[in-house]
Design a protein around this motif. Sequence first.
Motif, PDB file in Angstrom:
ATOM      1  N   GLY A 158     122.625  85.538  10.763  1.00 62.08           N
ATOM      2  CA  GLY A 158     123.948  85.037  10.406  1.00 62.08           C
ATOM      3  C   GLY A 158     123.885  83.638   9.831  1.00 62.08           C
ATOM      4  N   THR A 159     123.085  82.775  10.451  1.00 69.11           N
ATOM      5  CA  THR A 159     122.910  81.406   9.952  1.00 69.11           C
ATOM      6  C   THR A 159     122.289  81.408   8.565  1.00 69.11           C
ATOM      7  N   TYR A 171     118.626  84.739  13.849  1.00 73.76           N
ATOM      8  CA  TYR A 171     119.409  83.790  13.045  1.00 73.76           C
ATOM      9  C   TYR A 171     119.777  84.329  11.669  1.00 73.76           C
ATOM     10  N   LYS A 220     120.481  73.024   7.193  1.00 72.61           N
ATOM     11  CA  LYS A 220     121.893  72.772   7.482  1.00 72.61           C
ATOM     12  C   LYS A 220     122.349  71.403   6.993  1.00 72.61           C
ATOM     13  N   GLU A 244     125.400  68.119  14.214  1.00 73.21           N
ATOM     14  CA  GLU A 244     125.989  69.363  14.722  1.00 73.21           C
ATOM     15  C   GLU A 244     125.882  69.414  16.246  1.00 73.21           C
ATOM     16  N   GLN A 249     122.393  83.782   6.343  1.00 73.05           N
ATOM     17  CA  GLN A 249     123.368  84.291   5.380  1.00 73.05           C
ATOM     18  C   GLN A 249     124.384  83.222   5.008  1.00 73.05           C
ATOM     19  N   GLU A 250     124.790  82.401   5.968  1.00 74.45           N
ATOM     20  CA  GLU A 250     125.716  81.306   5.668  1.00 74.45           C
ATOM     21  C   GLU A 250     125.084  80.305   4.708  1.00 74.45           C
ATOM     22  N   ILE A 251     123.796  80.009   4.910  1.00 75.28           N
ATOM     23  CA  ILE A 251     123.093  79.088   4.002  1.00 75.28           C
ATOM     24  C   ILE A 251     123.025  79.690   2.606  1.00 75.28           C
ATOM     25  N   ARG A 252     122.744  80.979   2.522  1.00 75.74           N
ATOM     26  CA  ARG A 252     122.687  81.669   1.227  1.00 75.74           C
ATOM     27  C   ARG A 252     124.045  81.612   0.522  1.00 75.74           C
ATOM     28  N   GLN A 253     125.112  81.781   1.270  1.00 74.63           N
ATOM     29  CA  GLN A 253     126.451  81.765   0.670  1.00 74.63           C
ATOM     30  C   GLN A 253     126.830  80.375   0.175  1.00 74.63           C
ATOM     31  N   ARG A 254     126.381  79.339   0.894  1.00 76.68           N
ATOM     32  CA  ARG A 254     126.698  77.971   0.477  1.00 76.68           C
ATOM     33  C   ARG A 254     125.870  77.519  -0.724  1.00 76.68           C
TER      34      ARG A 254
END
Length: 247
Positions: free
Chosen positions: A153-154, A151, A126, A60, A156-161
């Motif tokens: 937002g980050t 973090y 990630k 990344e 939450q993105e991990i939770r969604q994935r």
Amino acid sequence: MSEWVQATVVERIRWNDALISLRFEAELDPFKAGQFIRAGMDVDGERIGRPYSMVNAPDERPHEIYFNVVREGPLSPRLAQLQPGEHFWVVPTPNGFLTLDEIPEARHLWLLATGTAIGPFLSILKTAAPWSRFEKVVLGYSVRTRGELSYQGTIQEIRQRHPTQFQFVPFITREPCDDLLCQRIPACIESGALERKTGLDLTPETAHVMLCGNSSMLQDTLASLEKRGMKRHRRREPGHVSMEKYH
């Protein structure tokens, strides 16, 4: 003496007066999620450097570090003032053994951090590795106040994935928090509150725990885990707890 290369700030994120993230571009050697680099600036004719964990995953970009501003410190207040386009120095070779390839197999992975020590765990989360190796992954993040929960937002993105594998558990230690765990990590392990919150057993048979934080957190949490029959993991003597001192 280590060779330094120039890093250029791409973005400065100010979470609050004391918590800063810097995103930057620099020619770094390949690193593993969970490792750290050394960042520095020239102060009164001397280059002052400190270790900072990488928050970004290895593939990344830009690179990213997250740190607490020590007001009387020689380096962090100066790093915190850098703006996009400005420069600092980094040693391009990464270091550190708080990586997934250093730990044995287990069903559940517990990542427990205090404050800015969440950085290396975000890098790990990630990547694809934890999701292919472990049935469940728990991220525990202990801070003093809600305003220090960076973090989100980050996370939450991990939770969604990974909605069925991932659990996020915040700990707030210095203000009321009716819906969260309101004690330090070791106290919540001792009382069983962490297991009740996650619905998972924290035992040698199922878990591997990675700890990153200050000396007090590491010492006290390891002591709590040892009462459960868990022991520190070493290459020559496999165990259940991997740890790295932060600061």
